[in-house]
Design a protein around this motif. Structure first.
Motif, mmCIF file in Angstrom:
data_model
loop_
_atom_site.group_PDB
_atom_site.id
_atom_site.type_symbol
_atom_site.label_atom_id
_atom_site.label_comp_id
_atom_site.label_asym_id
_atom_site.label_seq_id
_atom_site.Cartn_x
_atom_site.Cartn_y
_atom_site.Cartn_z
ATOM 1 N N THR A 168 0.822 -1.212 0.000
ATOM 2 C CA THR A 168 0.000 0.000 0.000
ATOM 3 C C THR A 168 0.858 1.264 0.000
ATOM 4 O OG1 THR A 168 -0.138 -0.038 2.422
ATOM 5 C CG2 THR A 168 -1.896 -1.127 1.197
ATOM 6 N N TYR A 169 2.131 1.132 0.325
ATOM 7 C CA TYR A 169 3.039 2.298 0.277
ATOM 8 C C TYR A 169 3.051 2.897 -1.125
ATOM 9 C CZ TYR A 169 7.168 5.189 1.088
ATOM 10 O OH TYR A 169 8.024 6.256 1.216
ATOM 11 N N VAL A 282 -4.952 -6.159 1.789
ATOM 12 C CA VAL A 282 -5.795 -4.985 2.009
ATOM 13 C C VAL A 282 -7.123 -5.136 1.270
ATOM 14 C CG1 VAL A 282 -5.997 -2.489 1.669
ATOM 15 C CG2 VAL A 282 -3.834 -3.483 2.441
ATOM 16 N N VAL A 283 -7.063 -5.641 0.039
ATOM 17 C CA VAL A 283 -8.297 -5.859 -0.728
ATOM 18 C C VAL A 283 -9.204 -6.843 0.005
ATOM 19 C CG1 VAL A 283 -9.254 -6.876 -2.828
ATOM 20 C CG2 VAL A 283 -7.343 -5.283 -2.982
ATOM 21 N N LEU A 284 -8.640 -7.945 0.485
ATOM 22 C CA LEU A 284 -9.432 -8.926 1.212
ATOM 23 C C LEU A 284 -10.028 -8.330 2.482
ATOM 24 C CD1 LEU A 284 -7.169 -12.103 0.807
ATOM 25 C CD2 LEU A 284 -9.298 -11.572 -0.385
ATOM 26 N N LYS A 285 -9.268 -7.472 3.151
ATOM 27 C CA LYS A 285 -9.778 -6.806 4.354
ATOM 28 C C LYS A 285 -10.941 -5.890 4.008
ATOM 29 C CE LYS A 285 -6.823 -5.510 7.425
ATOM 30 N NZ LYS A 285 -5.743 -4.814 8.171
ATOM 31 N N THR A 293 -12.883 1.805 1.684
ATOM 32 C CA THR A 293 -11.696 2.591 2.021
ATOM 33 C C THR A 293 -11.244 2.288 3.438
ATOM 34 O OG1 THR A 293 -12.551 4.383 0.615
ATOM 35 C CG2 THR A 293 -10.733 4.930 2.083
ATOM 36 N N VAL A 294 -9.925 2.214 3.658
ATOM 37 C CA VAL A 294 -9.368 2.092 5.010
ATOM 38 C C VAL A 294 -8.198 3.060 5.149
ATOM 39 C CG1 VAL A 294 -10.032 -0.316 5.359
ATOM 40 C CG2 VAL A 294 -7.813 0.216 4.328
ATOM 41 N N SER A 314 -7.994 2.757 -1.000
ATOM 42 C CA SER A 314 -9.322 2.482 -1.544
ATOM 43 C C SER A 314 -9.242 1.427 -2.640
ATOM 44 C CB SER A 314 -9.945 3.761 -2.112
ATOM 45 O OG SER A 314 -9.209 4.215 -3.237
ATOM 46 N N LEU A 315 -10.375 0.804 -2.899
ATOM 47 C CA LEU A 315 -10.435 -0.177 -3.985
ATOM 48 C C LEU A 315 -10.149 0.472 -5.330
ATOM 49 C CD1 LEU A 315 -13.567 -2.321 -2.968
ATOM 50 C CD2 LEU A 315 -11.162 -2.955 -2.778
#
Length: 491
Positions: A168-169, A282-285, A293-294, A314-315
């Motif tokens: 995600t970085y 992250v996508v699975l979360k 969004t997280v 975000s997706l």
């Protein structure tokens, strides 16, 4: 904290007669000209049915009906016919097919069994119907080859490998801003900030704990407005001026029954990601927690103190990375060229007889804002197609539209049951920020558009869903969201 009437708080029915559910009527037995007529059109209209692409003997028509009991029949080459493989009844005017749509638009139960004999109030005028018939020739397009199971699994594997190898970085922009809100901020002021900043959500910071504790979204504002209109609630407009985010979140826990054995609100787990988490995790979360969004949070200390809010993952941002990476090597992903209509992606207009499908629900511009908000909560969707009298798509009402009511305390001067969706959209027409430009909100595509084209459009900021429409008529055929795409890509 406030008390609430739990039953009324969970009542999300609201004007079911205003809900429209598009259905796909199919006549699979051939013919030169095929028309549909039914009680939903008051038996006064012959609705043309067109051949399915590549299947000249299968005719279809999409027509929106209200929840309830309906009868229909087919006019094939000048003769009235019914489908013997679908539920039908015998009445004064012969055999007619039937369909029963549940009052709750989230469920579709065609539980009328074949050959049920009952009275019928269908007023047929065959000669009048014949005068309406206009023979048309449909132009069929070439059949698009279907992708093989090997192509599908191979493409999914390559996408999975890519997401697992990137963190995600890489989503962090070179420059930008991230807005966070203190939990002691009044909710009224918080939603005004969301509206002014043009953002749909914001992470929440608890100063006393020294950490991020949650996220405030447009869904919270919807629930608050519905509580204000709930006569069993003790939350008043005056209290909303001073009601803090923390108090609302605790009250929301009581509202949703999230309390322990001692009557205390259960703390919700804060969903976030770290900068070095791989994109697949992250996508699975995001999918498992049903959020789009997280926050990406980094802490240099082992105990997690002094956290830094870096960005919002975000997706759409992750999908943009996928599109960018495979843009010049699309041949390695055969599924990218497949038409979206050939893939099991998204929510589509169900065919008569499909009992396991979740139907689409739509509204007219004249429907009340209360009906729209109830449907958003009830159906657990982020947007509702708004269609005209011809069932053609004219707009979309989204969850994020509700923040427009925060401007100048508009929510204090309106009645949700009296304001129409058209008026609500007009109220916010000049309020859309660059985050979600008006021109991008009502995005449409055709079932023949490739998956790659759909993905490219969903990767644009602010575009969270695409509405699939019929060419020409713009009648709604389906909806594809960001989460739909990722559920398909990851299998």
């Amino acid at each position: 904290m406030f008390a609430t009437n739990m039953d009324s708080a969970r009542d999300v029915g609201g004007a079911p007669s205003t809900v429209l559910i598009p259905m796909r009527f199919v006549w699979p037995y051939g013919g030169r000209s095929v028309f549909l007529s039914g009680s939903f059109a008051r038996w006064s209209e012959l609705i043309p049915m067109t051949p399915v692409e590549g299947c000249p003997t299968v005719f279809q028509a999409i027509y929106s009906v209200t929840p309830g009991y309906h009868q229909y029949k087919f006019f094939v080459d000048g003769e009235w016919r019914h489908d013997e493989h679908q539920p039908y009844v015998s009445g004064e005017y012969g055999l007619v097919n039937t369909v029963l749509l549940a009052t709750d638009p989230n469920f579709f139960h065609p539980n009328v069994t074949p050959e049920i004999t009952s009275g019928s109030n269908m007023e047929e005028d065959t000669e009048a119907f014949r005068r309406l018939v206009r023979i048309t020739d449909g132009n069929l397009t070439d059949v698009v080859p279907r992708i093989t199971e090997g192509d599908l699994q191979g493409s999914r594997h390559r996408i999975s490998v890519f997401l697992s190898a990137h963190t995600t970085y890489e989503l962090l922009p070179e420059s930008g801003k991230v807005v966070a809100l203190d939990v002691d901020l009044p909710v009224k002021q918080a939603f005004h900030i969301l509206h002014e900043q043009g953002i749909p959500l914001a992470p929440l910071w608890d100063f006393s704990k020294g950490q991020f504790v949650g996220v405030l979204t447009a869904s919270d504002f919807i629930l608050i407005l519905r509580e204000l209109g709930n006569h069993g609630s003790n939350l008043t407009e005056e209290e909303l001026e001073t009601h803090t985010i923390a108090a609302w979140k605790e009250g929301k826990a009581y509202l949703n029954g999230q309390i322990d054995g001692h009557g205390r609100a259960l703390p919700r787990r804060f969903i976030h990601a770290g900068p070095y988490d791989n994109m697949k995790d992250v996508v699975l979360k995001l999918l498992q927690n049903e959020v789009a969004t997280v926050p990406i949070i980094h802490s240099s200390s082992e105990d997690g103190t002094f956290p830094q809010l870096l960005h919002l993952a975000s997706l759409s941002g992750i999908l943009k990375c996928i599109c960018r990476y495979f843009r010049h090597s699309s041949s390695s992903l055969p599924i990218l060229q497949a038409p979206i209509g050939e893939l099991h992606v998204g929510t589509w207009v169900p065919e008569i007889g499909e009992s396991n499908c979740r139907p689409l629900a739509m509204l007219r511009p004249s429907a009340s804002l209360s009906a729209a908000l109830n449907l958003l909560v009830q159906a657990q969707v982020s947007s509702i197609p708004i269609v005209d009298d011809n069932d053609s798509l004219v707009d979309i009402y989204c969850r994020s539209d509700i923040t427009a009511l925060a401007k100048d305390r508009a929510y204090a001067h309106i009645n949700l049951n009296e304001m129409t969706i058209h008026q609500a959209l007009q109220l916010g027409q000049d309020s859309y920020s660059p985050f979600e430009p008006r021109s991008q909100r009502c995005q449409m595509c055709l079932r023949s558009d490739s998956l790659h084209k759909v993905m490219e459009r969903l990767a644009n900021p602010g575009v969270r869903r695409l509405v699939i429409v019929e060419a020409g008529s713009k009648r709604v055929e389906g909806i594809v969201s960001l989460s739909d795409i990722f559920k398909f890509l990851l299998g």
